[in-house]
Design a protein around this motif. Structure first.
Motif, PDB file in Angstrom:
ATOM      1  N   GLN B 152     116.460 -12.387 -49.137  1.00  0.00           N
ATOM      2  CA  GLN B 152     117.811 -12.565 -48.629  1.00  0.00           C
ATOM      3  C   GLN B 152     117.971 -13.862 -47.847  1.00  0.00           C
ATOM      4  OE1 GLN B 152     119.259  -9.076 -46.629  1.00  0.00           O
ATOM      5  NE2 GLN B 152     121.356  -9.825 -46.599  1.00  0.00           N
ATOM      6  N   GLU B 153     116.882 -14.329 -47.255  1.00  0.00           N
ATOM      7  CA  GLU B 153     116.955 -15.538 -46.424  1.00  0.00           C
ATOM      8  C   GLU B 153     117.374 -16.781 -47.213  1.00  0.00           C
ATOM      9  OE1 GLU B 153     114.308 -13.799 -47.194  1.00  0.00           O
ATOM     10  OE2 GLU B 153     112.557 -15.058 -47.613  1.00  0.00           O
ATOM     11  N   PHE B 154     117.123 -16.773 -48.540  1.00  0.00           N
ATOM     12  CA  PHE B 154     117.531 -17.920 -49.354  1.00  0.00           C
ATOM     13  C   PHE B 154     119.033 -17.912 -49.658  1.00  0.00           C
ATOM     14  CE2 PHE B 154     113.067 -17.142 -50.673  1.00  0.00           C
ATOM     15  CZ  PHE B 154     112.522 -18.327 -50.215  1.00  0.00           C
ATOM     16  N   TYR B 155     119.607 -16.699 -49.628  1.00  0.00           N
ATOM     17  CA  TYR B 155     120.996 -16.545 -50.042  1.00  0.00           C
ATOM     18  C   TYR B 155     121.952 -16.500 -48.849  1.00  0.00           C
ATOM     19  CZ  TYR B 155     119.237 -15.543 -54.717  1.00  0.00           C
ATOM     20  OH  TYR B 155     118.626 -15.624 -55.941  1.00  0.00           O
ATOM     21  N   SER B 156     122.130 -17.616 -48.219  1.00  0.00           N
ATOM     22  CA  SER B 156     123.115 -17.714 -47.147  1.00  0.00           C
ATOM     23  C   SER B 156     123.790 -19.064 -47.303  1.00  0.00           C
ATOM     24  CB  SER B 156     122.430 -17.624 -45.788  1.00  0.00           C
ATOM     25  OG  SER B 156     121.653 -18.791 -45.582  1.00  0.00           O
ATOM     26  N   LYS B 157     124.888 -19.233 -46.596  1.00  0.00           N
ATOM     27  CA  LYS B 157     125.619 -20.500 -46.690  1.00  0.00           C
ATOM     28  C   LYS B 157     124.696 -21.680 -46.414  1.00  0.00           C
ATOM     29  CE  LYS B 157     130.522 -20.258 -46.336  1.00  0.00           C
ATOM     30  NZ  LYS B 157     130.604 -18.918 -46.937  1.00  0.00           N
ATOM     31  N   GLU B 158     123.738 -21.500 -45.495  1.00  0.00           N
ATOM     32  CA  GLU B 158     122.848 -22.589 -45.134  1.00  0.00           C
ATOM     33  C   GLU B 158     121.567 -22.574 -45.967  1.00  0.00           C
ATOM     34  OE1 GLU B 158     124.154 -20.384 -42.855  1.00  0.00           O
ATOM     35  OE2 GLU B 158     125.842 -21.768 -42.578  1.00  0.00           O
ATOM     36  N   GLY B 159     121.303 -21.453 -46.642  1.00  0.00           N
ATOM     37  CA  GLY B 159     120.081 -21.325 -47.429  1.00  0.00           C
ATOM     38  C   GLY B 159     120.122 -22.196 -48.687  1.00  0.00           C
ATOM     39  N   ILE B 160     118.949 -22.473 -49.223  1.00  0.00           N
ATOM     40  CA  ILE B 160     118.841 -23.360 -50.383  1.00  0.00           C
ATOM     41  C   ILE B 160     119.563 -22.779 -51.606  1.00  0.00           C
ATOM     42  CG2 ILE B 160     116.583 -22.382 -51.002  1.00  0.00           C
ATOM     43  CD1 ILE B 160     117.518 -26.031 -51.575  1.00  0.00           C
ATOM     44  N   SER B 161     119.647 -21.456 -51.698  1.00  0.00           N
ATOM     45  CA  SER B 161     120.307 -20.850 -52.849  1.00  0.00           C
ATOM     46  C   SER B 161     121.786 -20.538 -52.611  1.00  0.00           C
ATOM     47  CB  SER B 161     119.564 -19.580 -53.279  1.00  0.00           C
ATOM     48  OG  SER B 161     118.255 -19.929 -53.703  1.00  0.00           O
ATOM     49  N   GLY B 162     122.270 -20.840 -51.416  1.00  0.00           N
ATOM     50  CA  GLY B 162     123.690 -20.664 -51.121  1.00  0.00           C
ATOM     51  C   GLY B 162     124.076 -19.209 -50.919  1.00  0.00           C
ATOM     52  N   ASP B 163     125.284 -19.008 -50.469  1.00  0.00           N
ATOM     53  CA  ASP B 163     125.797 -17.653 -50.236  1.00  0.00           C
ATOM     54  C   ASP B 163     125.736 -16.854 -51.543  1.00  0.00           C
ATOM     55  OD1 ASP B 163     127.518 -15.393 -49.736  1.00  0.00           O
ATOM     56  OD2 ASP B 163     128.407 -16.530 -48.091  1.00  0.00           O
ATOM     57  N   ILE B 164     125.258 -15.630 -51.453  1.00  0.00           N
ATOM     58  CA  ILE B 164     125.146 -14.796 -52.660  1.00  0.00           C
ATOM     59  C   ILE B 164     126.511 -14.595 -53.308  1.00  0.00           C
ATOM     60  CG2 ILE B 164     125.402 -12.555 -51.497  1.00  0.00           C
ATOM     61  CD1 ILE B 164     122.903 -13.250 -54.343  1.00  0.00           C
ATOM     62  N   ARG B 165     127.570 -14.696 -52.508  1.00  0.00           N
ATOM     63  CA  ARG B 165     128.910 -14.503 -53.076  1.00  0.00           C
ATOM     64  C   ARG B 165     129.271 -15.589 -54.093  1.00  0.00           C
ATOM     65  NH1 ARG B 165     132.988 -11.977 -48.515  1.00  0.00           N
ATOM     66  NH2 ARG B 165     131.694 -10.171 -48.006  1.00  0.00           N
ATOM     67  N   TYR B 166     128.639 -16.762 -53.975  1.00  0.00           N
ATOM     68  CA  TYR B 166     128.933 -17.828 -54.945  1.00  0.00           C
ATOM     69  C   TYR B 166     128.609 -17.382 -56.373  1.00  0.00           C
ATOM     70  CZ  TYR B 166     128.839 -20.976 -50.822  1.00  0.00           C
ATOM     71  OH  TYR B 166     129.058 -21.582 -49.610  1.00  0.00           O
ATOM     72  N   VAL B 167     127.530 -16.631 -56.523  1.00  0.00           N
ATOM     73  CA  VAL B 167     127.128 -16.225 -57.884  1.00  0.00           C
ATOM     74  C   VAL B 167     127.965 -15.029 -58.376  1.00  0.00           C
ATOM     75  CG1 VAL B 167     124.774 -17.013 -57.414  1.00  0.00           C
ATOM     76  CG2 VAL B 167     125.261 -14.558 -57.388  1.00  0.00           C
ATOM     77  N   LEU B 168     128.663 -14.402 -57.447  1.00  0.00           N
ATOM     78  CA  LEU B 168     129.500 -13.257 -57.831  1.00  0.00           C
ATOM     79  C   LEU B 168     130.846 -13.681 -58.410  1.00  0.00           C
ATOM     80  CD1 LEU B 168     128.642 -11.078 -54.735  1.00  0.00           C
ATOM     81  CD2 LEU B 168     128.094 -10.494 -57.104  1.00  0.00           C
ATOM     82  N   TRP B 169     131.260 -14.893 -58.088  1.00  0.00           N
ATOM     83  CA  TRP B 169     132.566 -15.393 -58.530  1.00  0.00           C
ATOM     84  C   TRP B 169     132.762 -15.300 -60.048  1.00  0.00           C
ATOM     85  CZ3 TRP B 169     137.321 -16.708 -57.051  1.00  0.00           C
ATOM     86  CH2 TRP B 169     138.059 -17.612 -57.816  1.00  0.00           C
ATOM     87  N   PRO B 170     131.854 -15.868 -60.865  1.00  0.00           N
ATOM     88  CA  PRO B 170     132.093 -15.780 -62.322  1.00  0.00           C
ATOM     89  C   PRO B 170     132.094 -14.343 -62.827  1.00  0.00           C
ATOM     90  CG  PRO B 170     130.390 -17.427 -61.821  1.00  0.00           C
ATOM     91  CD  PRO B 170     130.636 -16.655 -60.563  1.00  0.00           C
ATOM     92  N   MET B 171     131.250 -13.507 -62.273  1.00  0.00           N
ATOM     93  CA  MET B 171     131.119 -12.134 -62.773  1.00  0.00           C
ATOM     94  C   MET B 171     132.271 -11.252 -62.299  1.00  0.00           C
ATOM     95  SD  MET B 171     126.978 -11.516 -62.485  1.00  0.00           S
ATOM     96  CE  MET B 171     126.643 -12.011 -60.789  1.00  0.00           C
TER      97      MET B 171
END
Lengths: 229, 229
Positions: B152-171
């Motif tokens: 989970q630490e990677f998936y935040s606005k500041e994390g390298i993988s960005g907010d997890i919500r970004y990947v939810l947008w297309p789906m």
């Protein structure tokens, strides 16, 4: 001149607008002296499903199948299926990867997503703590070239479909950047199916023109700011 | 009680963590008196490729194949392939669609993307000016339930993988909202493969608990603000 380009192409119909964009890229890049390879996924009947068939011979753990672990182990011992090895060889040799496809549901068609899922395995494209700027596919460029169904007016921050950059995040950052591949500006043709013949020709000419100076382009800064600022 | 649920499931291994999440959902929802149908995509060897085979009989335009046009026309005359008709029937009957899968490359596995590409055709899921709040699949809920590889630490606005919500947008927005389906909060299990047995059990229990009060949940506000604010 002398550069190697792999075009991964996902459209069923050579006479389509995507087919024309592919043809232009092959011709223009070849004219520049580049060596161009095309993976025509539908023509190859490329398999998109990630299954046990991707591993030749014994499994690392046949009790419970874990695709990520099994392909990683198979990669290390040279035990991936032949179609994957061939695609990996093309990627390895390429200086530039171009993905040419129609946007399907805010993303790639499944056949192209399957190429990503199956070809870019751990050990080959990334590894433990070798991701993003440390990804294994260094010194390569990528370019997403695609068509949309909806017009450009829908794809803005205020538009119902949001900024087009939102849909680029998973593909450009989540896949290419993750593997260490630099990303050029995407090339987007909006709604060619609903455009006039003149407008279609303009879009094709614009692609030819862009390719002429492609090698002088700087990669984008593939960070959240580019996508969501 | 009496509600119909379709779970579209994309994992190769019943003993996987995704397999456990599926099993929990089937058991808990059945216990509540729901009627639960599972589309187990790998077990069905579901075809992800969008090809001419999806149209039974003649093509609308056999000179140049256009998948969107051909499936739209085939839908109207009842000429889609049997596997698509079966899936559409399941969708039509469902009050709730649950998608259960491991996140692959910031998105769905190709086999699940292929389900979206092929099942949700024009005329069935949306139509000319019938999209988003006007989409054709009204009065249905959807829920994306998935596991990640990274923590989970990677998936935040500041994390390298960005907010997890970004990947939810297309789906969530680009597919479900586009078809008029309301979206419940996603259910995300971070990195179960690297979690302790105790932590894994906690995650499974949390899913059971959530399902107990699922029908009281309000859909999210599926707008850019939810994803990118």
């Amino acid at each position: 001149p002398g550069k190697k380009v792999l075009i991964v192409y996902a459209h069923q119909e050579p006479k389509s607008f995507n087919g024309s964009l592919l043809k232009i890229a092959v011709e223009e890049l070849t004219k520049q002296g580049c060596s161009v390879t095309v993976s025509d996924l539908y023509a190859m009947q490329f398999e998109p499903r990630a299954t046990r068939n991707d591993i030749v011979g014994h499994l690392h753990n046949s009790e419970a199948f874990n695709y990520g672990v099994e392909t990683w182990e198979a990669y290390k011992r040279g035990g991936l299926s032949k179609d994957l090895v061939q695609e990996q060889k093309k990627v390895q040799e390429a200086d530039l990867l171009i993905f040419q496809f129609p946007l399907f549901w805010f993303s790639m068609p499944a056949i192209l997503k399957g190429w990503m899922d199956r070809v870019l395995v751990q050990g080959f494209a990334y590894d433990l703590s070798k991701a993003y700027d440390g990804g294994l596919l260094q010194d390569k460029l990528s370019l997403f070239s695609f068509t949309t169904g909806g017009g450009q007016e829908f794809y803005s921050k205020e538009g119902i479909s949001g900024d087009i950059r939102y849909v680029l995040w998973p593909m450009q950052h989540g896949i290419m950047h993750f593997c260490g591949v630099k990303v050029l500006e995407p090339h987007i043709c909006y709604a060619p199916e609903h455009a006039s013949e003149e407008k279609r020709k303009e879009m094709l000419t614009a692609w030819t023109q862009r390719l002429k100076t492609l090698w002088k382009e700087e990669p984008i800064d593939c960070s959240p700011e580019w996508y969501f600022k």
